[in-house]
Design a protein around this motif. Sequence first.
Motif, PDB file in Angstrom:
ATOM      1  N   ILE A  59       0.816 -39.617 -36.871  1.00  0.00           N
ATOM      2  CA  ILE A  59       1.212 -38.610 -35.876  1.00  0.00           C
ATOM      3  C   ILE A  59       1.821 -37.424 -36.607  1.00  0.00           C
ATOM      4  O   ILE A  59       2.712 -37.583 -37.441  1.00  0.00           O
ATOM      5  CB  ILE A  59       2.208 -39.183 -34.857  1.00  0.00           C
ATOM      6  N   THR A  60       1.305 -36.247 -36.283  1.00  0.00           N
ATOM      7  CA  THR A  60       1.825 -35.009 -36.872  1.00  0.00           C
ATOM      8  C   THR A  60       2.347 -34.104 -35.762  1.00  0.00           C
ATOM      9  O   THR A  60       1.919 -34.191 -34.613  1.00  0.00           O
ATOM     10  CB  THR A  60       0.728 -34.272 -37.665  1.00  0.00           C
ATOM     11  N   ASP A  99      -4.292 -27.080 -37.035  1.00  0.00           N
ATOM     12  CA  ASP A  99      -5.414 -27.044 -36.086  1.00  0.00           C
ATOM     13  C   ASP A  99      -4.973 -27.210 -34.631  1.00  0.00           C
ATOM     14  O   ASP A  99      -5.761 -26.983 -33.718  1.00  0.00           O
ATOM     15  CB  ASP A  99      -6.481 -28.086 -36.449  1.00  0.00           C
ATOM     16  N   HIS A 100      -3.714 -27.594 -34.388  1.00  0.00           N
ATOM     17  CA  HIS A 100      -3.174 -27.707 -33.030  1.00  0.00           C
ATOM     18  C   HIS A 100      -1.715 -27.255 -33.041  1.00  0.00           C
ATOM     19  O   HIS A 100      -0.791 -28.056 -32.858  1.00  0.00           O
ATOM     20  CB  HIS A 100      -3.274 -29.152 -32.521  1.00  0.00           C
ATOM     21  N   GLN A 125       1.728 -28.642 -30.954  1.00  0.00           N
ATOM     22  CA  GLN A 125       1.422 -29.908 -30.292  1.00  0.00           C
ATOM     23  C   GLN A 125       1.592 -31.081 -31.255  1.00  0.00           C
ATOM     24  O   GLN A 125       1.729 -30.904 -32.462  1.00  0.00           O
ATOM     25  CB  GLN A 125      -0.008 -29.878 -29.741  1.00  0.00           C
ATOM     26  N   PHE A 126       1.562 -32.274 -30.683  1.00  0.00           N
ATOM     27  CA  PHE A 126       1.580 -33.505 -31.456  1.00  0.00           C
ATOM     28  C   PHE A 126       0.151 -34.034 -31.524  1.00  0.00           C
ATOM     29  O   PHE A 126      -0.566 -34.035 -30.519  1.00  0.00           O
ATOM     30  CB  PHE A 126       2.489 -34.553 -30.801  1.00  0.00           C
ATOM     31  N   VAL A 127      -0.246 -34.502 -32.687  1.00  0.00           N
ATOM     32  CA  VAL A 127      -1.606 -35.020 -32.878  1.00  0.00           C
ATOM     33  C   VAL A 127      -1.513 -36.388 -33.548  1.00  0.00           C
ATOM     34  O   VAL A 127      -0.801 -36.563 -34.544  1.00  0.00           O
ATOM     35  CB  VAL A 127      -2.455 -34.072 -33.757  1.00  0.00           C
ATOM     36  N   ALA A 128      -2.229 -37.360 -32.989  1.00  0.00           N
ATOM     37  CA  ALA A 128      -2.362 -38.683 -33.610  1.00  0.00           C
ATOM     38  C   ALA A 128      -3.788 -38.772 -34.139  1.00  0.00           C
ATOM     39  O   ALA A 128      -4.744 -38.677 -33.374  1.00  0.00           O
ATOM     40  CB  ALA A 128      -2.095 -39.779 -32.590  1.00  0.00           C
ATOM     41  N   ARG A 129      -3.928 -38.900 -35.455  1.00  0.00           N
ATOM     42  CA  ARG A 129      -5.247 -39.008 -36.089  1.00  0.00           C
ATOM     43  C   ARG A 129      -5.427 -40.405 -36.669  1.00  0.00           C
ATOM     44  O   ARG A 129      -4.529 -40.938 -37.313  1.00  0.00           O
ATOM     45  CB  ARG A 129      -5.396 -38.017 -37.227  1.00  0.00           C
ATOM     46  N   HIS A 189      -5.940 -37.792 -30.930  1.00  0.00           N
ATOM     47  CA  HIS A 189      -5.375 -37.515 -29.608  1.00  0.00           C
ATOM     48  C   HIS A 189      -4.383 -36.367 -29.752  1.00  0.00           C
ATOM     49  O   HIS A 189      -3.666 -36.280 -30.751  1.00  0.00           O
ATOM     50  CB  HIS A 189      -4.640 -38.742 -29.049  1.00  0.00           C
ATOM     51  N   VAL A 190      -4.349 -35.505 -28.742  1.00  0.00           N
ATOM     52  CA  VAL A 190      -3.465 -34.343 -28.757  1.00  0.00           C
ATOM     53  C   VAL A 190      -2.592 -34.385 -27.500  1.00  0.00           C
ATOM     54  O   VAL A 190      -3.085 -34.671 -26.402  1.00  0.00           O
ATOM     55  CB  VAL A 190      -4.275 -33.023 -28.796  1.00  0.00           C
TER      56      VAL A 190
END
Length: 141
Positions: free
Chosen positions: A77-78, A83-84, A87-91, A107-108
Amino acid sequence: MSMDYIRNYYDVPAKCGGRIRYSGNRQPIEGTIVAAQGAHLLIRLDGDDHEMPYHPTWKIEYLPDAPVAQPLTMWVITQNPSDHPGQFVARQWIIGGNGNSATAEHHVADTLDQVRAMLPPFLTMIPRDPRDDRVIVESWI
């Protein structure tokens, strides 16, 4: 005759590349199935530089396939990645095998709790290490 014929007629799990243990010598020795020749298997015993024909059921033990290591799947999770932004992004990442690489799966969300709720169940959180990139919040395995 073919490998399929040998498998079906003799009801054995013979296949090219399959490992066997031959016990027709004084000491059992392992080898590799190279091909089929008529109703026989061509087997290269370990340490030999050529293959020889062997009957598929005479003093042959078929060894199980070596287990294949499965890569580890991990979610990172970042917060505020380039690139987003905002927001929080789970890759999803694949760890092991030929290196570590991010998959297309991600997921964003606007909040950390929202993106956590999108992760698969039964994962364990790994806290951020101080040496991690500053956008990394936490990881899940």
